[in-house]
Motif scaffolding. Structure first.
Motif, mmCIF file in Angstrom:
data_model
loop_
_atom_site.group_PDB
_atom_site.id
_atom_site.type_symbol
_atom_site.label_atom_id
_atom_site.label_comp_id
_atom_site.label_asym_id
_atom_site.label_seq_id
_atom_site.Cartn_x
_atom_site.Cartn_y
_atom_site.Cartn_z
ATOM 1 N N CYS A 75 0.815 -1.210 0.000
ATOM 2 C CA CYS A 75 0.000 0.000 0.000
ATOM 3 C C CYS A 75 0.853 1.267 0.000
ATOM 4 O O CYS A 75 0.322 2.375 -0.174
ATOM 5 N N ASP A 84 -3.222 11.292 -5.727
ATOM 6 C CA ASP A 84 -3.953 12.501 -6.091
ATOM 7 C C ASP A 84 -3.940 12.702 -7.605
ATOM 8 O O ASP A 84 -4.958 13.076 -8.197
ATOM 9 N N THR A 89 -9.029 8.638 -3.959
ATOM 10 C CA THR A 89 -9.233 9.108 -2.600
ATOM 11 C C THR A 89 -9.357 7.905 -1.672
ATOM 12 O O THR A 89 -9.753 6.829 -2.087
ATOM 13 N N GLY A 90 -9.021 8.089 -0.427
ATOM 14 C CA GLY A 90 -9.124 6.999 0.527
ATOM 15 C C GLY A 90 -7.838 6.210 0.649
ATOM 16 O O GLY A 90 -6.931 6.302 -0.186
ATOM 17 N N GLU A 91 -7.756 5.431 1.694
ATOM 18 C CA GLU A 91 -6.580 4.628 1.983
ATOM 19 C C GLU A 91 -6.634 3.289 1.257
ATOM 20 O O GLU A 91 -7.707 2.752 0.988
ATOM 21 N N LYS A 93 -6.136 -0.776 1.063
ATOM 22 C CA LYS A 93 -6.371 -1.873 1.996
ATOM 23 C C LYS A 93 -5.486 -3.048 1.617
ATOM 24 O O LYS A 93 -5.548 -3.551 0.502
ATOM 25 N N TRP A 107 -7.215 -0.261 -3.719
ATOM 26 C CA TRP A 107 -7.792 1.061 -3.499
ATOM 27 C C TRP A 107 -9.148 1.101 -4.180
ATOM 28 O O TRP A 107 -9.249 0.856 -5.382
ATOM 29 N N LYS A 108 -10.198 1.376 -3.423
ATOM 30 C CA LYS A 108 -11.528 1.545 -3.996
ATOM 31 C C LYS A 108 -11.909 3.019 -3.907
ATOM 32 O O LYS A 108 -11.713 3.664 -2.878
ATOM 33 N N PHE A 109 -12.482 3.539 -5.001
ATOM 34 C CA PHE A 109 -12.811 4.957 -5.018
ATOM 35 C C PHE A 109 -13.886 5.210 -6.064
ATOM 36 O O PHE A 109 -14.345 4.289 -6.742
ATOM 37 N N LEU A 113 -17.794 3.833 -5.177
ATOM 38 C CA LEU A 113 -16.685 2.883 -5.029
ATOM 39 C C LEU A 113 -16.650 1.893 -6.190
ATOM 40 O O LEU A 113 -16.293 0.731 -6.029
ATOM 41 N N LYS A 116 -11.587 0.355 -8.809
ATOM 42 C CA LYS A 116 -10.648 -0.367 -7.948
ATOM 43 C C LYS A 116 -9.289 -0.464 -8.630
ATOM 44 O O LYS A 116 -9.193 -0.778 -9.810
#
Length: 215
Positions: A75, A84, A89-91, A93, A107-109, A113, A116
């Motif tokens: 990660c 960016d 966005t988001g952390e 997993k 990463w899901k966004f 969502l 991926k």
């Protein structure tokens, strides 16, 4: 090289759910829903549908990379600035992809969502990196799918899969970063976007992260 992980079995890439899937040439300019993800690597070379390739021997990796700590901390493969740029966005997993403990990061966004990104560092049981994927192709593994050589940041790679996942909006990529290891990236998202180009954009940035010492 340190901290390499080894997979067993002949079907390396599919075994870790990153069987590199071929992409169609061209496609949407923006690769993620947030818009243009900054600079993009060159488009993959034009090639026909079906099981294709440039013989049974993978290109050599002349400038070998050691991802070091990123193997156990995938990660960290994309920096905050790079995420960016990609509109993520988001952390991330961390995930475990096999019984041998190969780690990946998801990463899901997106608004729902629906997008991926998946990343992992994989060593085939034969410890021959990208050549393993070429050997799989020679054995007919991708006969019902496709096999398309490409390059990312000067490193040889392959879009390939046993089935055509492109209509479902998924594209997978395996890049040979040294003689033993594959960097795998996969993007799932809007079927109207060029998700193979997106997978290339992800891998391109990870190569930059590795070259910068994993920071």
């Amino acid at each position: 090289m340190s901290k390499f992980r080894t997979l067993t079995g002949a079907t390396l890439v599919s075994a870790v759910l990153f069987a590199a899937a071929a992409c169609s040439d061209g496609g949407a300019e923006g690769t993620f829903p947030s818009g243009n993800p900054g600079s993009t690597p060159p488009d993959p070379p034009s090639t026909s549908e079906g099981t294709t390739g440039s013989g049974n021997t993978a290109p050599r990796v002349t400038d070998q990379l050691d991802p070091a700590g990123l193997v156990d901390s995938p990660c960290e493969s994309l920096t905050a600035e790079q995420l960016d740029q990609l509109g993520v966005t988001g952390e991330g997993k961390e995930t475990t992809l096999s019984a041998n403990g190969v780690k990946g990061c998801d990463w899901k966004f997106g608004a729902n969502l629906e997008w991926k990104i998946q990343v992992a560092y994989v060593v085939p049981d034969s410890k021959n990196g990208l050549q393993n994927v070429y050997d799989q192709n020679a054995a007919g593994l991708f006969q019902g799918g496709y096999f398309v050589p490409t390059s990312v940041a000067g490193y040889p790679g392959v879009f390939s899969n046993q089935a055509d996942t492109r209509p479902d909006g998924r594209c997978d990529l395996a890049v040979g970063i040294n003689s033993q290891m594959l960097l795998t990236s996969a993007v799932t998202g809007d079927v109207g976007k060029d998700n193979c180009k997106a997978a290339s954009n992800v891998a391109d940035r990870i190569v930059a992260t590795i070259k910068a010492g994993g920071h």
